[in-house]
Design an enzyme around this catalytic site. Structure first.
Site, mmCIF file in Angstrom:
data_model
loop_
_atom_site.group_PDB
_atom_site.id
_atom_site.type_symbol
_atom_site.label_atom_id
_atom_site.label_comp_id
_atom_site.label_asym_id
_atom_site.label_seq_id
_atom_site.Cartn_x
_atom_site.Cartn_y
_atom_site.Cartn_z
ATOM 1 N N ASP A 174 10.525 -18.470 43.481
ATOM 2 C CA ASP A 174 9.687 -18.208 44.660
ATOM 3 C C ASP A 174 10.396 -18.699 45.918
ATOM 4 O O ASP A 174 10.797 -19.850 45.998
ATOM 5 C CB ASP A 174 8.326 -18.888 44.499
ATOM 6 C CG ASP A 174 7.260 -18.250 45.371
ATOM 7 O OD1 ASP A 174 7.479 -18.113 46.587
ATOM 8 O OD2 ASP A 174 6.214 -17.870 44.828
ATOM 9 N N SER A 223 3.730 -14.540 49.222
ATOM 10 C CA SER A 223 3.954 -14.356 47.789
ATOM 11 C C SER A 223 2.929 -13.440 47.151
ATOM 12 O O SER A 223 3.183 -12.882 46.094
ATOM 13 C CB SER A 223 3.936 -15.712 47.071
ATOM 14 O OG SER A 223 5.077 -16.441 47.386
ATOM 15 N N ASP A 282 -2.193 -19.677 41.455
ATOM 16 C CA ASP A 282 -1.413 -19.356 42.661
ATOM 17 C C ASP A 282 -0.966 -17.892 42.623
ATOM 18 O O ASP A 282 -0.971 -17.243 41.571
ATOM 19 C CB ASP A 282 -0.218 -20.305 42.742
ATOM 20 C CG ASP A 282 0.331 -20.422 44.164
ATOM 21 O OD1 ASP A 282 -0.308 -19.930 45.102
ATOM 22 O OD2 ASP A 282 1.408 -21.030 44.313
ATOM 23 N N THR A 284 1.735 -15.884 42.683
ATOM 24 C CA THR A 284 2.724 -15.194 41.861
ATOM 25 C C THR A 284 2.245 -14.993 40.428
ATOM 26 O O THR A 284 2.358 -13.880 39.899
ATOM 27 C CB THR A 284 4.073 -15.926 41.942
ATOM 28 O OG1 THR A 284 4.417 -16.087 43.324
ATOM 29 C CG2 THR A 284 5.167 -15.165 41.231
ATOM 30 N N GLU A 439 7.988 -18.359 36.586
ATOM 31 C CA GLU A 439 8.181 -18.613 38.028
ATOM 32 C C GLU A 439 8.575 -20.056 38.339
ATOM 33 O O GLU A 439 7.878 -20.995 37.940
ATOM 34 C CB GLU A 439 6.871 -18.310 38.782
ATOM 35 C CG GLU A 439 7.044 -18.423 40.307
ATOM 36 C CD GLU A 439 5.758 -18.736 41.065
ATOM 37 O OE1 GLU A 439 4.768 -19.173 40.439
ATOM 38 O OE2 GLU A 439 5.768 -18.565 42.295
ATOM 39 N N ASP A 444 9.972 -22.583 46.703
ATOM 40 C CA ASP A 444 9.226 -22.242 47.908
ATOM 41 C C ASP A 444 8.415 -23.420 48.438
ATOM 42 O O ASP A 444 8.463 -23.740 49.626
ATOM 43 C CB ASP A 444 8.298 -21.076 47.590
ATOM 44 C CG ASP A 444 7.344 -20.766 48.721
ATOM 45 O OD1 ASP A 444 7.764 -20.077 49.666
ATOM 46 O OD2 ASP A 444 6.191 -21.222 48.667
ATOM 47 N N HIS A 448 8.900 -25.146 52.076
ATOM 48 C CA HIS A 448 7.840 -25.200 53.086
ATOM 49 C C HIS A 448 7.761 -26.565 53.754
ATOM 50 O O HIS A 448 7.542 -26.662 54.957
ATOM 51 C CB HIS A 448 6.481 -24.856 52.463
ATOM 52 C CG HIS A 448 6.154 -23.399 52.489
ATOM 53 N ND1 HIS A 448 5.959 -22.710 53.658
ATOM 54 C CD2 HIS A 448 5.991 -22.501 51.486
ATOM 55 C CE1 HIS A 448 5.684 -21.434 53.376
ATOM 56 N NE2 HIS A 448 5.709 -21.291 52.067
ATOM 57 N N ASP A 489 10.663 -13.451 45.728
ATOM 58 C CA ASP A 489 9.613 -12.639 46.346
ATOM 59 C C ASP A 489 9.736 -12.577 47.863
ATOM 60 O O ASP A 489 9.141 -11.722 48.501
ATOM 61 C CB ASP A 489 8.233 -13.148 45.925
ATOM 62 C CG ASP A 489 8.083 -14.644 46.125
ATOM 63 O OD1 ASP A 489 9.075 -15.311 46.487
ATOM 64 O OD2 ASP A 489 6.962 -15.151 45.928
ATOM 65 N N HIS A 613 8.004 -18.274 55.916
ATOM 66 C CA HIS A 613 8.868 -17.328 55.206
ATOM 67 C C HIS A 613 9.777 -16.575 56.172
ATOM 68 O O HIS A 613 9.521 -16.529 57.362
ATOM 69 C CB HIS A 613 8.023 -16.327 54.429
ATOM 70 C CG HIS A 613 7.208 -16.970 53.354
ATOM 71 N ND1 HIS A 613 6.334 -16.285 52.572
ATOM 72 C CD2 HIS A 613 7.145 -18.256 52.932
ATOM 73 C CE1 HIS A 613 5.759 -17.113 51.716
ATOM 74 N NE2 HIS A 613 6.228 -18.313 51.925
#
Lengths: 657, 657
Positions: A174, A223, A282, A284, A439, A444, A448, A489, A613
């Protein structure tokens, strides 16, 4: 991945409920007549989907035209070269009833500041669970307001229908970009005179591609809609899981599209596995079975994992064979503080449906390969590789999956979960084959919060997992029957520009002088993460030292206010920004983060407390049957069509439906 | 690309003259005995190279050992499984004479601040223009200081020797990353509901690869050593063109490696073309014929283009058939202000050697395909696509290639230069084939000065050039006989995170409020560069509007101090930072750049006035014979070996040498 927590659930719901897109009334509908799936949609032959039609009557604002919303619009379908037919007849379904609602949106930021929303009245209809079987071009035409037309050009792709692979394993890093893979390689693998002495597993894949992640109505994606593109072949709107976003208030009535997991299960009876290091509701993992415009409907997501979609006629679904991840708070009883769908104990609910339940790595190791398995190993997101393997005292938090507030000390990693998933899926699927999505969610999540070290640790764990999975598939003698894909993604705007002499940085008192600690070009020197330190991991490529004197000069292009010291956070993930007051509308650099570092103003809105992102194409690595479908540059939706073609899921006629 | 101008020529010379690497005595030589080519070097069979040996005697500092530099070191070669032979005998050359020098370096930034360099005395030897013919593994052993050994493991790659392609066209987007390609696509091509309505030419290439740009002794590279890797198969040190960096003061005595242009010319007699939008002595074009540790020896570079290397016995070279670019100041007479090698008029020098000389696009169009051609179209770097096509008044500068201080108004673009180059090379090479390198240099140059718009314009021009070149090769019926490669030499940490409402930004008075103009995720909306505006370009994909209200929220990860308004600079390339005083040791945001924007502190050292290179793997697009060699992930040097193999340049024995 998660949207900035500063937006928060309340705002997210408001956004989606009102479809209040700053700048856009409804991105997929530039005119006043809306067709979903919209113009340019591609379909797999035989894939179920819903159709939503809307006619918009703007009451005020720049588009106001004094008209009431049309109640007499018509909708027809025509295959190229054949005659136009009204949709109800074309699909042999009853004409749907007319629906009505309204919504508001802001035309721009000035309108938002002035609190002057534009109001739109809507008439609408929905055709549910239809399918197109014959490959070719179609036009779908909405006629409204006495002759205005919205024409959607649809394409049912002409794909080979012979199944070429027994299994598909889809790894999703991710938020993972090529830039991050390069950085992870640098800290996890040793070089001598510019030559790497070992390779990433990803680097060994025979076929490389790039996928374009552009969303349907914005060029940056999250995502949820990117997973939707990967799993359904239909691009969608931010926050959407397996649906196109309409403008209604109900987050569950949006037009659905069938996912690869649903089709594979329905058409082949094969086994499906879902593994993630995120909380399992979540986006994904959720997008494989959930259909909602609002990804934060976590309870409903858990329900959809087990029971599929039940509020509308939809594809038959009997639950995945494997479901491993975090997010215990959506499972354990509300009596223990759980926030569960219909207040149920979802551990019990899964057990009632034949699942073995596992709460830790030790239990997981004993799981029978013959049984369906639910593994939930922590509250919230799973612990990061760096905390499980190096800074282990950070595991001492009240996150036990049982809900008893003890610590979740015995968490498996992505590798243990994925290898066990392969065992179960292989055993249970027999000759029918399996589809597994695994995943690495916290690449990710850690990007963040600007925690580059933890993000790269997660990426190296993903690579280690891919390596072990390929070895396992080889052991089971099914590697040649398995398409293995690794992709992402979306990206984050991350890169490495050089090194930082953290000793020198710490010795300076002035921010402008601290910047001299940065070495670029030749003075970047060599990675010290492999050349120093004494950490070792069996048969794996991870740094031997996470806090060398010379660290990576790394970061993101867009940030909140923060303090950077380019050193690993030994006490757990970073929290780069903190609110200035209880309203949480403005964030500043967290005084307790980045000790001794340089204080930096961000470029993101001050309401943001974390990174965002980015646009970049993301890599695709392919190995196995149909690998040749995944070379070069293409759209994110082509991943779905490639997997579906390889699994032979296209159906040119209704037999068996 | 250019190193930060704030370092300047004087410092650059000092750095290379003293090999004063902060942190490293000599990166390729961690012990006190140095062998060049060093451990892990790969060779093409029959490729000429020099060998440099050094023994270091540190006088002070952490490595001081009280020894004098060894005068009696020995050096031997052994092919795996065969006996070790002294090098002079192995290569059948005279034993070189002993050389001596010394150099200083700083062990770290504290030593630099304290001005306490470490001194090293050196003894050395060099074997010139040798070659290895037999494929396989070799050990090269330096024995020094009474028995200490430095062993270099060398590999002569075992490649197929059958020529598979007649021609090679190598496009280099200097500094170009996947992230930039994605951004250029977004502004140059239209989307409807997330589907691009046209494709980049690069996106249509059948094979995609990633190359790792890691330098030999630092993980960040510059264009000089990365071009060296691409053209010679040997990684090197920042600033090096076609040599390994030794520690001597002379920038021209470093050990050389033969380039693809030199080998192709020597072994096949084929034609060579060099095209760049940079001043033509810049690193990327220069590295095809120059051999110096110091890329700023521009005069010597021009000399090497025409006459090759003449100060040592080296490969025969009679000049490229095509040499097109900028940099007139290295050509016109010193009487007009030229800074030329040996004070010659190099236009005359080229004319004497049979070259037609062209100074503008009109003249270039009339160039005879039968003659060698030199085209120099401006002083310094060539004008950018955006200034040639949209903001044309920026061409009004005293940059005429004649040196007469008039404006260079009639400059060709990369497309015109490349198409003419193909015409000439095709005509002149006959059956021998050609090698053409065409560089979009200012992707990098504009990223350095944070001028994202101009950088993306250059990238779109590169793509347009590739498209036109493929069409031209097809017209000439040689597309099937031509390997076309597109790649980069390194990255910049660039990405796009959303959009900026420039109207809203300009209307705010406070920086923190200006940040609200940024739209991320869904609020990024759609690209306005294609959906608005009225600029049109025949048969090409460029923005129809370079200054829409909603621009890209784009940028770099590491910056100097600057002011960002995310708007195109209509009055010419950006100058983001200016010096605080005449010493030019410290830079701050340029008050005349980024009008109305947000003032931001950088993270780079305050002595930097521009952005820097980044780590990321860069893409490789391949089409034509041998395209399959360029898929997946590999080292930058593999580009050289792939091209050399496709051209059949490996020579397994000495016949014909």
């Amino acid at each position: 991945m998660k949207l900035s927590s500063s937006i928060g659930l309340a705002t997210a719901l408001l956004l989606s409920a009102a479809s209040a897109q700053t700048y856009q009334r409804l991105g997929t509908c530039p005119t006043l007549g809306c067709v979903f799936p919209p113009d340019q949609a591609d379909f797999l032959a035989g894939q179920f989907f819903d159709i939503r039609l809307e006619v918009h009557a703007p009451v005020n604002g720049s588009e106001a035209n004094g008209l009431l919303p049309d109640e007499n619009f018509t909708f027809s379908i025509a295959k190229k070269g054949k005659k136009e037919t009204l949709a109800a007849k074309y699909f042999n379904v009853a004409e749907p009833k007319l629906e009505r609602w309204n919504f508001t949106w802001y035309e721009d930021l000035f309108a938002r500041d002035a609190k002057t929303p534009s109001l739109v009245n809507v008439t609408a209809k929905a055709y549910r669970r239809v399918a197109l079987f014959e490959a070719g071009e179609y036009t779908a035409t909405l006629t409204y307001n006495n002759g205005s037309k919205t024409v959607a050009n649809w394409l049912v792709r002409d794909l080979e229908t012979v199944r070429k692979t027994k299994n598909v394993v889809l790894f999703i890093g991710d938020g993972m970009t090529t830039n991050m893979i390069t950085a992870a390689r640098l800290i996890g693998h040793k070089t001598i005179n510019g030559k790497y002495q070992s390779k990433m597993q990803m680097d060994k894949f025979p076929v490389l591609g790039h996928q374009m992640t552009h969303s349907i109505d914005s060029f940056i994606t999250d995502s949820a809609n990117s997973a939707t593109a990967l799993y359904t072949g239909h691009k969608s709107t931010v926050n959407c899981l397996g649906v196109y976003a309409d403008s209604s208030k109900d987050p569950f009535d949006d037009p659905k599209v069938e996912t690869i997991a649903e089709m594979f299960h329905r058409l082949t009876g094969g086994a499906v596995g879902i593994v993630s290091t995120a909380f399992i509701a979540d986006a994904t993992p959720a997008a494989l079975t959930a259909h909602t415009r609002d990804r934060s409907q976590y309870g409903a997501v858990i329900d959809s994992f087990l029971y599929g979609i039940t509020n509308y006629t939809w594809t038959n679904w009997t639950g995945p064979d494997v479901l491993f991840g975090g997010g215990a708070e959506q499972f354990y009883s509300p009596a223990l503080g759980g926030k569960t769908y219909q207040n149920k104990d979802w551990y019990e609910e899964f057990q009632k449906n034949g699942y073995e339940v596992h709460w830790n790595k030790t239990s997981l190791a004993t799981a029978k390969s013959t049984d369906k398995a639910l593994g939930i190993f922590t509250v919230s997101n799973m612990a990061k590789w760096l905390d499980r393997n190096v800074y282990t005292t950070n595991l001492n938090q009240s996150l036990s999956p049982s809900g008893d507030k003890t610590a979740a000390l015995d968490q498996p990693g992505l590798k243990e979960m994925t290898l066990k998933a392969v065992d179960i899926l292989h055993k249970r699927s027999g000759n029918k084959g399996f589809f597994l999505m695994s995943e690495a969610a916290s690449i990710d999540k850690m990007m963040h919060v600007l925690d580059y070290d933890r993000a790269l640790g997660e990426l190296l764990e993903l690579d280690d997992t891919i390596k072990a999975t390929i070895a396992k598939l080889k052991d089971l003698d099914v590697l040649k029957d398995t398409l293995v894909l690794v992709t992402a993604d979306h990206g984050h705007g991350f890169d490495v520009m050089g090194s930082v002499d953290t000793t020198y940085l710490a010795a300076q008192n002035v921010d402008r002088k601290k910047r001299d600690a940065v070495g670029t070009y030749q003075n970047s020197g060599l990675s010290q993460y492999q050349n120093t330190g004494n950490l070792t991991y069996t048969d794996s490529n991870f740094p031997s030292n996470w806090s060398p004197r010379y660290t990576l000069f790394q970061g993101l292009m867009a940030d909140p206010d923060r303090r950077e010291n380019w050193s690993v956070r030994k006490d757990g993930p970073r929290l780069p920004a903190t609110p200035v007051d209880d309203t949480k509308k403005e964030y500043v650099a967290n005084p307790n983060d980045g000790a001794g570092g340089i204080k930096l103003d961000g470029t993101l809105p001050v309401g943001d407390d974390q990174g965002v992102h980015s646009l970049t194409d993301v890599p695709v690595f392919a190995m196995g049957p149909c690998q040749e479908l995944f070379g070069g540059v293409y759209s994110s939706i082509d991943i779905f069509f490639g997997m579906a073609e390889c699994l032979g899921l296209a159906r040119g006629n209704k037999s068996g439906y």
